[in-house]
Scaffold this active site. Structure first.
Site, PDB file in Angstrom:
ATOM      1  N   TRP A 249      15.347  60.366  53.492  1.00 30.85           N
ATOM      2  CA  TRP A 249      15.890  61.177  54.776  1.00 30.85           C
ATOM      3  C   TRP A 249      16.715  62.218  54.133  1.00 30.85           C
ATOM      4  O   TRP A 249      17.922  62.095  53.571  1.00 30.85           O
ATOM      5  CB  TRP A 249      16.474  60.170  55.427  1.00 30.85           C
ATOM      6  CG  TRP A 249      15.453  59.289  56.094  1.00 30.85           C
ATOM      7  CD1 TRP A 249      14.970  58.345  55.450  1.00 30.85           C
ATOM      8  CD2 TRP A 249      14.778  59.327  57.424  1.00 30.85           C
ATOM      9  NE1 TRP A 249      13.825  57.506  56.190  1.00 30.85           N
ATOM     10  CE2 TRP A 249      14.012  58.058  57.414  1.00 30.85           C
ATOM     11  CE3 TRP A 249      15.085  60.104  58.463  1.00 30.85           C
ATOM     12  CZ2 TRP A 249      13.303  57.795  58.709  1.00 30.85           C
ATOM     13  CZ3 TRP A 249      14.356  59.747  59.625  1.00 30.85           C
ATOM     14  CH2 TRP A 249      13.321  58.603  59.582  1.00 30.85           C
TER      15      TRP A 249
ATOM     16  N   ARG B  92      16.106  52.852  55.438  1.00 37.87           N
ATOM     17  CA  ARG B  92      16.535  51.397  55.454  1.00 37.87           C
ATOM     18  C   ARG B  92      15.672  50.369  54.569  1.00 37.87           C
ATOM     19  O   ARG B  92      14.711  50.812  54.468  1.00 37.87           O
ATOM     20  CB  ARG B  92      16.822  50.894  56.809  1.00 37.87           C
ATOM     21  CG  ARG B  92      17.828  51.700  57.926  1.00 37.87           C
ATOM     22  CD  ARG B  92      17.838  51.156  59.030  1.00 37.87           C
ATOM     23  NE  ARG B  92      18.510  52.153  60.102  1.00 37.87           N
ATOM     24  CZ  ARG B  92      19.304  51.596  61.052  1.00 37.87           C
ATOM     25  NH1 ARG B  92      19.709  50.360  61.114  1.00 37.87           N
ATOM     26  NH2 ARG B  92      19.931  52.657  61.766  1.00 37.87           N
ATOM     27  N   ARG B  93      16.394  49.342  54.321  1.00 39.88           N
ATOM     28  CA  ARG B  93      15.689  48.319  53.717  1.00 39.88           C
ATOM     29  C   ARG B  93      14.816  47.280  54.976  1.00 39.88           C
ATOM     30  O   ARG B  93      15.570  47.079  55.853  1.00 39.88           O
ATOM     31  CB  ARG B  93      16.398  47.255  52.768  1.00 39.88           C
ATOM     32  CG  ARG B  93      15.655  46.264  51.984  1.00 39.88           C
ATOM     33  CD  ARG B  93      16.399  45.318  51.041  1.00 39.88           C
ATOM     34  NE  ARG B  93      17.071  46.507  50.149  1.00 39.88           N
ATOM     35  CZ  ARG B  93      17.957  46.097  49.164  1.00 39.88           C
ATOM     36  NH1 ARG B  93      18.623  45.070  49.158  1.00 39.88           N
ATOM     37  NH2 ARG B  93      18.302  47.092  48.548  1.00 39.88           N
TER      38      ARG B  93
ATOM     39  N   CYS C  75       3.300  36.295  73.047  1.00 37.61           N
ATOM     40  CA  CYS C  75       3.302  35.247  72.055  1.00 37.61           C
ATOM     41  C   CYS C  75       4.317  34.106  71.981  1.00 37.61           C
ATOM     42  O   CYS C  75       3.940  33.110  71.722  1.00 37.61           O
ATOM     43  CB  CYS C  75       2.761  35.906  70.802  1.00 37.61           C
ATOM     44  SG  CYS C  75       4.147  36.860  70.143  1.00 37.61           S
TER      45      CYS C  75
ATOM     46  N   HIS D 271       5.417  38.873  65.871  1.00 35.77           N
ATOM     47  CA  HIS D 271       4.561  38.049  66.541  1.00 35.77           C
ATOM     48  C   HIS D 271       4.742  36.515  65.944  1.00 35.77           C
ATOM     49  O   HIS D 271       5.231  36.142  65.000  1.00 35.77           O
ATOM     50  CB  HIS D 271       2.921  38.284  65.590  1.00 35.77           C
ATOM     51  CG  HIS D 271       2.045  37.673  66.468  1.00 35.77           C
ATOM     52  ND1 HIS D 271       1.698  37.737  67.638  1.00 35.77           N
ATOM     53  CD2 HIS D 271       0.735  37.045  65.773  1.00 35.77           C
ATOM     54  CE1 HIS D 271       0.503  37.063  68.183  1.00 35.77           C
ATOM     55  NE2 HIS D 271      -0.096  36.556  66.995  1.00 35.77           N
TER      56      HIS D 271
END
EC number: 3.4.19.12
Length: 827
Positions: free
Chosen positions: A206, A218-219, A332, A787
């Protein structure tokens, strides 16, 4: 049999035309999961507009006397071939936009149906079609036709609740973009070959649009992505927006605003890029955009990967107790929790074994009745009526093997009811399964004040022992809880060297560095839970001053079913939420006997029950102490009742937030926890006496609470509606002696009596030995996305429930769970 025209004339006064605001239930039965596609179709009452399946319409007629029903049946049309093999139609397009139901987004599967409508008159089941109406008197034809047309054109309640269209790419113009100041530092960016200026990483780069610095992104939770250097650069400089190199094309590029914490638009992007020598019109995309990355994640959600046991052919299961649930759009979390709860005998007996009695006693609008809707859901899951293979549109002969997907049930009414009035569960956003479990248990508690209460299966007492280190005197308190929260001890990982090596390679920019998951012993997590906690600034009533104390926590009772949460979700040093990617060797059996509380020890002295001296004002005319408003406000913002916060500050002598928090945690189960504080010089409580908002009162009463409860909640939260709703659900014990309604029915009507509840919480107790019978797993970077699936042990076989897919599990990933459910082992 009377002429059908005469019959219609006789019931004409009961036939209504839907008006704006009427709730028309034309997609789902109020008492079952029958729909117009079900055998026998759906019958919509032409007076109340409630829908009923074939098995319940006669019961509704007998109970209400209503005779006219609008009958809807739908028959699925054969789908046209999606492939190009001679059909003339192009194949289904891959999604290119993070959206649902709009061009370029994910398709919302819209089945094609042939529909048939008619009016049915009970009890003789006389049929009236639109053609029949043409021969009837004008007054009959007009009223019935208008009612039929109104029902057909009305948006069904389920349709209004369902996500039909959503655009995750709608971005706003950054407030920083129009007047962005760019440094004249001579930086020119090459057209390719970008590297992070800190770690030499060559992907996910970036460029800051203020100074042209190129840093990695970011990680991600699994260790991939970048090393957070672009974020750190913003935190050090305050330069707000950056563009992802490799996503720039003549049409634009990915722009992120760290200050606004969101993907944004930059209308001056060509100008901002030109400042650093980048000609946007000549750039080509070389990396996936953030939207494409998110789409890839969303497409993987529905596949059998990782926790979903990919790489293994799973055998679909059908029948009682193995019914799938449709995902209503990020539901879910709800599906997984309810599948597990209806494995617990207490919930089965309360709601499913008594379903006929519950339905017979249901109020006039069962869609708004908690007990009826829970029973409907439980019966739908356990009966097996809906546990059948979903039809394959491409297989008209039915000769192919089952695909795993079921017809299943769509818990729309249930979800709408349990989420009503809640700021999160009323939305279609992803939620934390642990928070929903506690929310649902609270609702069960509220609706089972008398009679059997299935949530007692999880309820247990916790004993907290606080010892003043100066006087060695102790204080014992008990509180009710429903789950054990285990901290993750990252420093106890058994594969530290592998983790360090993988981290070193990532920092060096090695894109081939493997993802290594921390291996944490379960015993280390339990040890951390049982470790005495040191309390600094503890106000000791024995020495009448602040000192140090230790607090130990033990089980005062062991529940029949024990829930353990692995606290995987935390915040980094930069306050960015993250998920700990860990593997924990959670055992199949558990013996907690050594953690049973023992109470006051022989010869042990207790701390005296003396309040700290209040801080008085210099003005002797004012007898009431001055409370630190900032501390009171901080506590209120945490969700505690106003009067409890005032008491905490008063009884800790204005000694600060930590002391006040200790007081609150030690007195949360006091009967007068939220009662008004009476201070010296005051003859009554200090709760404001200004009139409460009638609108706020009406809103809370509509949720099933009494006016007295609504009044108490609003007074406890300074007449703020959102806080009052949160308060009333999280402080149900404060309402113990007050009248609670169930879907509009009083407690007497809902359980057949008005006997006062027994003093104190009822808990079940027994040996502290358990066996694992279910666990819920989460995939994704945080509880707000990703999920959930659950695994449940049924008849010695692990079964995976993944929304509508229910299969025999081959390799249940017990080490990757989030919530674990144990049941007591009888000795």
């Amino acid at each position: 049999m009377a002429d059908v025209g005469e019959v219609l004339m006789s019931v004409l006064s009961t036939i209504r035309v839907p008006k704006p605001g009427d709730r028309v239930h034309k997609d789902e039965c109020a008492l079952s999961f029958s729909s117009p596609e079900s055998e026998g179709g759906l019958y919509v009452c032409m007076n109340s507009f409630l829908g009923f399946g074939r098995q319940y319409v006669e019961r509704h007629h007998a109970r209400t006397g209503q005779r006219a029903y609008f009958h809807i049946t739908r028959t699925r049309k054969a789908k046209e071939d999606d492939s190009n093999s001679g059909s003339g139609h192009p194949p289904k397009k891959k999604p290119t936009r993070l959206a649902i139901g709009i061009e370029g987004g994910f398709d919302v599967e819209q089945e094609l149906y042939e529909e048939d409508y008619k009016v049915i008159i009970l009890p003789d089941r006389q049929e009236v079609t639109s053609d029949d109406l043409a021969t009837m008197p004008d007054v009959v034809r007009e009223r019935v036709s208008l009612s039929m047309a109104g029902i057909m054109s009305a948006d069904s309640v389920s349709h209004a609740l369902q996500v039909q269209q959503w655009d995750g790419e709608l971005r706003q113009e950054s407030r920083h973009a129009p007047e962005l100041k760019q440094l004249d530092n001579g930086v020119k960016i090459p057209p390719s070959g970008w590297r992070c200026e800190v770690c030499d990483l060559q992907e996910n780069i970036w460029m800051n649009l203020t100074d042209g610095k190129m840093m990695c992104g970011r990680r991600y939770f699994d260790g991939s992505g970048g090393n957070n250097h672009a974020l750190l650069h913003f935190q050090q400089t305050g330069f707000p927006i950056a563009v992802k190199l490799g996503t720039i094309t003549p049409d634009g590029g990915d722009v992120y605003s760290y200050d606004e914490d969101d993907m944004v638009l930059d209308s001056k992007l060509p100008e901002h890029l030109a400042h650093f020598g980048i000609n946007m019109m000549t750039m080509e995309k070389t990396e996936r955009t953030m939207t494409e990355l998110e789409i890839a994640v969303n497409q993987r959600v529905g596949e059998w990967e990782v926790i979903q046991e990919s790489g293994t052919t799973l055998r679909p299961l059908f029948g009682p107790g193995v019914t799938g649930m449709k995902n209503l759009g990020n539901s879910c979390y709800l599906n997984s929790v309810m599948q597990v709860l209806f494995t617990v005998p207490d919930f089965q007996q309360k709601y499913v074994s008594n379903i006929d009695k519950i339905i017979d006693e249901a109020p006039s609008d069962p869609t708004q009745d908690f007990k009826t809707q829970v029973a409907k859901l439980g019966y739908g899951l356990l009966s097996g009526d809906y546990s059948k293979p979903a039809p394959d549109p491409a297989d008209e002969t039915g000769a192919s093997e089952p695909r795993g997907d079921q017809i299943g049930i769509a818990p729309r009414m249930f979800k709408a009811l349990v989420g009503r009035g809640h700021p999160e569960f009323s939305t279609n956003r992803q939620q934390d399964a642990q928070e929903f479990l506690l929310h649902f248990i609270n609702m069960v508690e509220r609706n089972c004040r008398t009679g059997s209460n299935p949530s007692e299966a999880f309820r247990f007492l916790v004993e907290e022992r606080i010892v003043c280190q100066q006087s060695q005197k102790a204080k014992y308190t008990q509180r009710v809880d429903y789950m054990v929260q285990l901290p993750v001890q990252m420093d106890q990982a058994t594969n530290t060297e592998e983790l360090q090596e993988a981290e070193r390679r990532r920092e060096e920019g090695d894109s081939s560095a493997p993802t290594v998951r921390a291996q944490i012993p379960f015993t280390a997590c339990m040890a951390a839970l049982n470790e005495p906690e040191v309390l600094t600034d503890f106000w000791s009533s024995a020495v009448q001053s602040k000192t140090t104390a230790t607090k130990t926590t033990r089980f005062a009772s062991f529940p029949d079913h024990l829930v353990i949460q692995i606290k995987k979700f935390t915040f980094g040093l930069d306050w960015v939420p993250k998920k700990l990617d860990v593997s924990i060797d959670v055992p199949d059996t558990l013996d907690l006997s050594a953690l049973r509380a023992t109470g006051q020890q022989p010869g042990e002295e207790l701390l005296p029950e003396v309040a700290p001296p209040p801080l008085m004002t210099p003005d002797v005319e004012v007898k009431a102490p001055v409370l630190d408003d900032s501390t009171v406000s901080q506590l209120c913002e945490m969700g505690f009742p106003l009067e409890a916060c005032r008491k905490a500050v008063y009884y800790t002598g204005n000694t600060g937030i930590d002391a006040a928090m200790n007081w609150i945690m030690g007195h949360m189960d006091d009967a007068d926890f939220a009662s008004p504080l009476v201070m010296p010089g005051c003859s009554s409580g200090t709760t404001p006496t200004e009139s409460l908002s009638e609108e706020h009162l009406a809103t809370i009463v509509s949720m099933g609470f009494s006016r007295e409860q609504a009044t108490k909640a609003l007074r406890a939260t300074s007449n703020v509606l959102d806080r009052a709703v949160d308060w009333i659900f999280s402080h149900l014990d404060d309402l113990e002696s007050m009248d609670v309604s169930e879907g509009g029915r009083s407690a007497a009507e809902s359980e057949g009596g008005r006997e006062p509840p027994p003093p104190g919480p009822r808990v079940k107790d027994g040996p502290g030995k358990y066996e694992l019978f279910a666990f819920i797993s989460h995939m994704g970077t945080s509880t707000m996305c990703g999920h959930y699936v659950c695994h449940i042990k049924k008849d010695h076989q692990w079964v995976i429930f993944n929304d509508q897919k229910v299969c025999a599990s081959e390799k249940p990933p017990k080490d990757l769970g989030y919530l674990y459910f144990y049941r007591r082992v009888s000795e």
